[in-house]
Scaffold this active site. Structure first.
Site, PDB file in Angstrom:
ATOM      1  CB  VAL A 296      35.405  38.611  30.615  1.00 53.50           C
ATOM      2  CG1 VAL A 296      36.276  39.804  31.005  1.00 53.50           C
ATOM      3  CG2 VAL A 296      35.654  38.193  29.175  1.00 53.50           C
ATOM      4  CE1 TYR A 297      39.340  41.583  33.452  1.00 53.55           C
ATOM      5  CE2 TYR A 297      39.616  41.405  35.813  1.00 53.55           C
ATOM      6  CZ  TYR A 297      39.444  42.178  34.678  1.00 53.55           C
ATOM      7  OH  TYR A 297      39.385  43.545  34.809  1.00 53.55           O
ATOM      8  CB  SER A 298      41.729  33.648  32.864  1.00 51.80           C
ATOM      9  OG  SER A 298      42.898  34.435  32.760  1.00 51.80           O
ATOM     10  CB  ALA A 299      37.499  31.628  29.993  1.00 53.16           C
ATOM     11  N   GLY A 300      36.660  33.078  33.300  1.00 53.81           N
ATOM     12  CA  GLY A 300      36.086  32.692  34.586  1.00 53.81           C
ATOM     13  C   GLY A 300      37.072  32.092  35.563  1.00 53.81           C
TER      14      GLY A 300
END
Length: 326
Positions: free
Chosen positions: A60-64
């Site tokens: 999920v960090y920065s949408a992948g």
């Protein structure tokens, strides 16, 4: 760099783990303060050169995009067999049904997506990012077991939850002969010590390696209380962690500043040295967005606090409402 076994496993990890939430495309996801790829790479490279072999990110960090940046950098700067690479699953990755959670479908889908973004055939540690109240734990745990048996993860771990939930999961894994959680990534620092009541003793009893997130309270333990940064002003989640205990928390930060001043070291070293003093802690997860952050974290390994200093740091603490998870 110092190395330790990760919990009761035979896996050697550096005493520090580089948390990679800081590295990601700023306009993807919910971390506008993240560093884009070209600014991220020097930190990952320095970590490798300094002997850090443990890296933690999440789908999920920065949408992948964090996984993409970390994967490309590590492929260039290190040999895969020397690196312990960790990622996580649980939070929403797309809209609509099955876009989040710990169902069998979500886990099988997201492990493959993470491996693709990281550019690797396996991760060393695959962690559930939070407890999923909407999925039977048997479904989650069997799916994680199958991920391990398929060779897509070497070990599995968990993150912030109630101790009774973790104990139930560990017992279910044991009863079914499924792969066991070997780590707990939870919120532990001088401003939030509630995990010392039940979770840390449980981990010690079960041989679980503790890898705390935000060991310096998202930077609040590294600077005077009234100092703000770009991240602190835009970190909406971080703001929710300290709203009820500001007066007592300020006293803790002041104590850190006093000990640091007496030692002639930055506050960050004192705050991290306190976390490192806990025997159950394998490797705190540190963030690095400025050149001195890694140097301070590494120097904390050599800073041994006295019993008197630890008492002074801990004395102002008051009980906090449970934070960091629901």
């Amino acid at each position: 760099m110092e190395y330790v076994k990760l919990g009761r496993t035979g896996l050697d990890v550096s005493r520090l783990c580089l948390g990679c939430m800081t590295y990601g495309t700023p306009d993807r996801g919910t971390h506008p303060w993240s560093l884009p790829e070209e600014q991220s790479r020097p930190f990952i490279r320095k970590a490798v050169e300094d002997g850090i072999n443990f890296f933690d990110t999440a789908n999920v960090y920065s949408a992948g995009s964090s996984e993409e940046i970390v994967g490309r950098a590590l492929k260039e700067f290190a040999r895969r067999d020397e690196i312990v690479l960790a990622t996580k699953v649980m939070n929403r990755m797309h809209e609509g049904p099955n876009g989040a959670g710990l169902s069998r479908k979500a886990i099988m889908q997201e492990i493959d997506n993470s491996l693709r973004r990281l550019g690797t055939d396996y991760v060393d540690l695959y962690q559930i990012h939070r407890f999923d109240y909407n999925t039977p734990i048997e479904e989650t745990l069997e799916a994680l077991h199958d991920v391990v048996k398929a060779g897509k993860a070497r070990y599995i771990g968990a993150s912030s939850m109630h101790a009774w939930q973790f104990a139930t999961m560990l017992a279910t894994q044991k009863a079914n002969g499924w792969a066991k959680f070997v780590t707990m990534q939870n919120y532990v620092n001088l401003l939030y010590r509630e995990e010392e009541r039940e979770m840390l003793p449980l981990c010690a009893a079960e041989g679980i390696g503790v890898i705390p997130w935000s060991p310096m309270a998202r930077g609040r333990l590294t600077r005077p209380w009234d100092t703000s940064t770009g991240r602190s002003e835009t970190d909406e989640f971080g703001k929710t962690l300290y709203v009820d205990t500001a007066e007592a928390d300020r006293k803790v930060v002041d104590a850190v500043a006093e000990v640091a001043n007496e030692r002639g070291v930055p506050m960050a070293r004192v705050a991290l040295a306190w976390v490192l003093s806990k025997p159950v802690v394998s490797a705190p997860i540190i963030g690095a967005s400025k050149p001195h952050h890694l140097d301070d974290a590494e120097a904390a390994l050599a800073l041994k606090l006295s019993d008197d200093e630890i008492a002074r740091l801990e004395d102002p603490y008051i009980p906090h409402r449970v934070a960091g998870f629901k």
